[in-house]
Scaffold this motif. Structure first.
Motif, PDB file in Angstrom:
ATOM      1  N   MET A  26       0.046  -0.498  16.603  1.00  0.00           N
ATOM      2  CA  MET A  26       0.204  -1.713  17.403  1.00  0.00           C
ATOM      3  C   MET A  26      -0.642  -2.855  16.866  1.00  0.00           C
ATOM      4  O   MET A  26      -0.264  -4.015  16.958  1.00  0.00           O
ATOM      5  CB  MET A  26      -0.161  -1.432  18.859  1.00  0.00           C
ATOM      6  N   ALA A  27      -1.795  -2.524  16.303  1.00  0.00           N
ATOM      7  CA  ALA A  27      -2.656  -3.594  15.797  1.00  0.00           C
ATOM      8  C   ALA A  27      -2.143  -4.157  14.475  1.00  0.00           C
ATOM      9  O   ALA A  27      -2.536  -5.244  14.075  1.00  0.00           O
ATOM     10  CB  ALA A  27      -4.085  -3.083  15.636  1.00  0.00           C
ATOM     11  N   LEU A  28      -1.265  -3.416  13.821  1.00  0.00           N
ATOM     12  CA  LEU A  28      -0.817  -3.827  12.489  1.00  0.00           C
ATOM     13  C   LEU A  28      -0.284  -5.270  12.422  1.00  0.00           C
ATOM     14  O   LEU A  28      -0.731  -6.038  11.561  1.00  0.00           O
ATOM     15  CB  LEU A  28       0.228  -2.820  11.983  1.00  0.00           C
ATOM     16  N   PRO A  29       0.629  -5.687  13.310  1.00  0.00           N
ATOM     17  CA  PRO A  29       1.125  -7.066  13.203  1.00  0.00           C
ATOM     18  C   PRO A  29       0.026  -8.119  13.334  1.00  0.00           C
ATOM     19  O   PRO A  29       0.152  -9.219  12.813  1.00  0.00           O
ATOM     20  CB  PRO A  29       2.108  -7.181  14.370  1.00  0.00           C
ATOM     21  N   LEU A  30      -1.062  -7.770  14.048  1.00  0.00           N
ATOM     22  CA  LEU A  30      -2.127  -8.747  14.269  1.00  0.00           C
ATOM     23  C   LEU A  30      -2.884  -9.058  12.984  1.00  0.00           C
ATOM     24  O   LEU A  30      -3.578 -10.062  12.896  1.00  0.00           O
ATOM     25  CB  LEU A  30      -3.117  -8.221  15.319  1.00  0.00           C
ATOM     26  N   LEU A  31      -2.776  -8.171  11.996  1.00  0.00           N
ATOM     27  CA  LEU A  31      -3.536  -8.368  10.763  1.00  0.00           C
ATOM     28  C   LEU A  31      -2.694  -8.857   9.600  1.00  0.00           C
ATOM     29  O   LEU A  31      -3.159  -8.898   8.471  1.00  0.00           O
ATOM     30  CB  LEU A  31      -4.209  -7.055  10.366  1.00  0.00           C
ATOM     31  N   ILE A  32      -1.466  -9.213   9.870  1.00  0.00           N
ATOM     32  CA  ILE A  32      -0.620  -9.732   8.801  1.00  0.00           C
ATOM     33  C   ILE A  32      -0.844 -11.240   8.712  1.00  0.00           C
ATOM     34  O   ILE A  32      -0.836 -11.915   9.731  1.00  0.00           O
ATOM     35  CB  ILE A  32       0.862  -9.423   9.099  1.00  0.00           C
ATOM     36  N   PRO A  33      -1.083 -11.758   7.501  1.00  0.00           N
ATOM     37  CA  PRO A  33      -1.246 -13.209   7.371  1.00  0.00           C
ATOM     38  C   PRO A  33      -0.099 -13.941   8.064  1.00  0.00           C
ATOM     39  O   PRO A  33       1.054 -13.536   7.941  1.00  0.00           O
ATOM     40  CB  PRO A  33      -1.207 -13.439   5.861  1.00  0.00           C
ATOM     41  N   TRP A  34      -0.440 -15.015   8.803  1.00  0.00           N
ATOM     42  CA  TRP A  34       0.563 -15.665   9.629  1.00  0.00           C
ATOM     43  C   TRP A  34       1.749 -16.150   8.829  1.00  0.00           C
ATOM     44  O   TRP A  34       2.873 -16.107   9.304  1.00  0.00           O
ATOM     45  CB  TRP A  34      -0.074 -16.811  10.431  1.00  0.00           C
ATOM     46  N   TYR A  35       1.492 -16.598   7.632  1.00  0.00           N
ATOM     47  CA  TYR A  35       2.624 -17.061   6.848  1.00  0.00           C
ATOM     48  C   TYR A  35       3.547 -15.890   6.515  1.00  0.00           C
ATOM     49  O   TYR A  35       4.771 -16.035   6.527  1.00  0.00           O
ATOM     50  CB  TYR A  35       2.182 -17.768   5.556  1.00  0.00           C
TER      51      TYR A  35
END
Lengths: 285, 268
Positions: free
Chosen positions: A104-113
């Motif tokens: 679940m935390a994975l998307p939070l650590l993807i660079p926004w771009y």
């Protein structure tokens, strides 16, 4: 009670200097621009509140602000209940816990771009899994503003619902078992347990979640920029980026900043409301 | 509270929803451009690593990855180093203006990046720092220093004050107490603060993009330039995009129990 010690200022001084450099000087520059007209050869002319009046009279500004508020409203209405629902059903022990937390935390650590890029590749009607599946229903986010809105809301839900879920989960696991035992003895229904035990215990983390989600969605820029490249819908930050006139840009920045300042105040009041009371801190939450 | 036997379905569906777009990105990175643009295939027809080889052998790609890692690393070190003493001051003492200062720090964490990109260019140019790693590292302190101060303050307040007093009675000076006794006690807090600084600097795009335009270009700027050009090389973009997921995926394991606490600025 904490002792009074004015020498503590020496400990704070490095932060103060650093943030003065990165925040105060730039903000003062913005204030400076907002009351002047920058002509050819960067000559400055005092224009008073002209830019502010211009921004506040501009339909584009109000439209962007309105769009931002609607966007944040939709985001909150979807992500908060969904996050709570997920948290309520997340496993409490066993191998499922770390799996849930990490994935679940994975998307939070993807660079926004890259988040925007992933959704561009996912949603395009020529190459995207999502786009190709919905193509036959007339979906095309590049041409249809409704579809663009739908895609942005879905993308933001994908990107940030985990934050709400993780915060709500942290609130849930802090409820002692004794509360549930008491509820069982009283013969409380599932709904009553949720309404009178779980929800009050989550109130604080949920307030934080609401405020964080509101602010971050209010400032959104990068992800829509990556997906629709400045096209419709135009949010405040996009409008700000696209404004060319320096003074107008500065005035708009300040108005934008004042709105954020107001919301930060609400946030601060909530965050520090029960400071000073004994409370469990420092361990795993 | 006993959950229903089918409770697992909800997080399972959600996780499926989270992983589908990521799967598509990863699948794309193994496809050839011909396959991507002409055929719609759920699984890559053959797993070819050409896109990854292209990324790894291209000096430009290697440079932009290195640039991002360098400014993120610098920012993390600077942020945590200056935040440590400040957080200690906030957690242990009252002083003139402490509440206002704490609030003002928060407003910087909440400030929209778009507001600051305009003056940042002038400011860093004036100091001759434009287009350097340190410029981006300093600019990201705007939101990471407040974040680190808040998180560390949260952890420090969990350490009883008696420990400080005992150490001073034992004859420790402040620096020796702080480094030898106090920092080991809040080691997990320092780790969490560092993780969040790393993370927010890593995911940020707008400021990094406006301050590092050519010689120290960050990875996301290059992705942006290539993804909105005509004749996009989707395979290579997907491969580079997949690689940007790896740093986050690695560090997340270590802080899985503290993620909520970090996002709530140390106050859960």
């Amino acid at each position: 009670m904490k002792p009074v010690n004015q020498r503590a200022w020496f400990l704070v001084a490095p932060v103060l200097l650093l943030v003065a450099f990165t925040a105060i000087i730039p903000l003062m520059t913005v204030v400076n621009y907002s009351v002047q007209y920058v002509g050819m050869n960067t000559q400055f002319h005092w224009v008073g509140d002209l830019w502010f009046r211009e921004v506040l009279a501009s339909e584009k500004f109000w439209n962007a602000l309105w769009r931002n508020l609607v966007f944040s409203g939709i985001i909150l209405m979807i992500q908060i209940p969904l996050g709570v629902l997920i948290a309520l059903n997340m496993p409490r022990k066993g191998w499922g816990v770390p799996v849930c937390l990490v994935v679940m935390a994975l998307p939070l650590l993807i660079p926004w771009y890259v988040v925007g890029m992933i959704w561009q590749m996912f949603g395009r009607v020529d190459i995207g899994l999502f786009g190709v599946m919905l193509r036959d229903f007339g979906y095309n986010y590049e041409n249809d503003p409704i579809d663009a809105w739908f895609t942005l809301v879905l993308m933001d839900t994908w990107h940030w619902t985990s934050l709400v879920a993780l915060l709500a989960y942290a609130g849930l696991v802090s409820i002692p078992d004794a509360y549930y035992q008491a509820a069982r003895i009283d013969g409380a229904s599932r709904w009553q347990v949720f309404r009178h035990i779980q929800l009050p215990k989550m109130a604080r983390v949920l307030t934080i979640a609401v405020l964080l989600r509101f602010m971050d969605s209010f400032m959104i820029f990068t992800e829509p920029f990556a997906v629709i490249a400045g096209g419709d819908p135009v949010f405040l930050s996009t409008e700000l980026k696209q404004t060319v006139e320096l003074g107008q840009k500065a005035a708009m920045s300040l108005i934008y900043f004042l709105i954020i300042l107001l919301m930060s105040w609400v946030f601060y009041t909530v965050m520090t409301r029960d400071d000073g009371e004994p409370r469990q801190r420092g361990g795993a939450s | 509270m006993k959950q229903s036997r089918f409770a697992w379905i909800v997080p399972a569906i959600y996780i499926l929803f989270l992983l589908t777009p990521i799967y598509w990105l990863v699948a794309m990175s193994f496809k050839t451009n011909v396959e991507i643009t002409t055929r719609f295939t759920l699984l890559p027809e053959t797993f070819n690593f050409d896109n990854y080889i292209k990324v790894f052998t291209d000096q430009k790609w290697r440079d932009v990855f290195a640039n991002s890692i360098i400014y993120v690393g610098l920012n993390t070190i600077i942020s945590v180093a200056v935040a440590l003493p400040a957080a200690y001051a906030f957690s242990r003492y009252k002083f003139f203006g402490d509440k206002h200062l704490f609030f003002w720090l928060l407003t910087n964490r909440m400030a929209p990046a778009a507001v600051f990109t305009l003056p940042f260019f002038q400011l860093y140019s004036a100091f001759g720092l434009f287009d350097t790693h340190i410029a981006v590292a300093l600019a990201h302190c705007l939101f990471n220093v407040p974040l680190a101060v808040w998180i560390l303050e949260g952890f420090m307040s969990g350490v009883p004050r008696e420990i400080d007093e005992t150490a001073y009675i034992d004859g420790h000076s402040f620096p020796s107490f702080f480094v030898k006794i106090f920092m080991p006690l809040i080691a997990s807090g320092i780790g969490v603060a560092a993780f969040f600084c790393f993370m927010f600097s890593w995911v940020e795009y707008l400021i990094a993009d406006s301050l590092a335009r050519s010689t120290v270009m960050p990875i996301t700027t290059r992705l942006q330039a290539l993804s909105q050009a005509s004749g996009t090389d989707w395979g290579v973009l997907a491969a580079a995009g997949t690689l940007t997921l790896i740093p986050g995926a690695i560090v997340i394991w270590f802080v899985r129990n503290y993620i909520a606490k970090g996002f709530a600025l140390g106050r859960v």
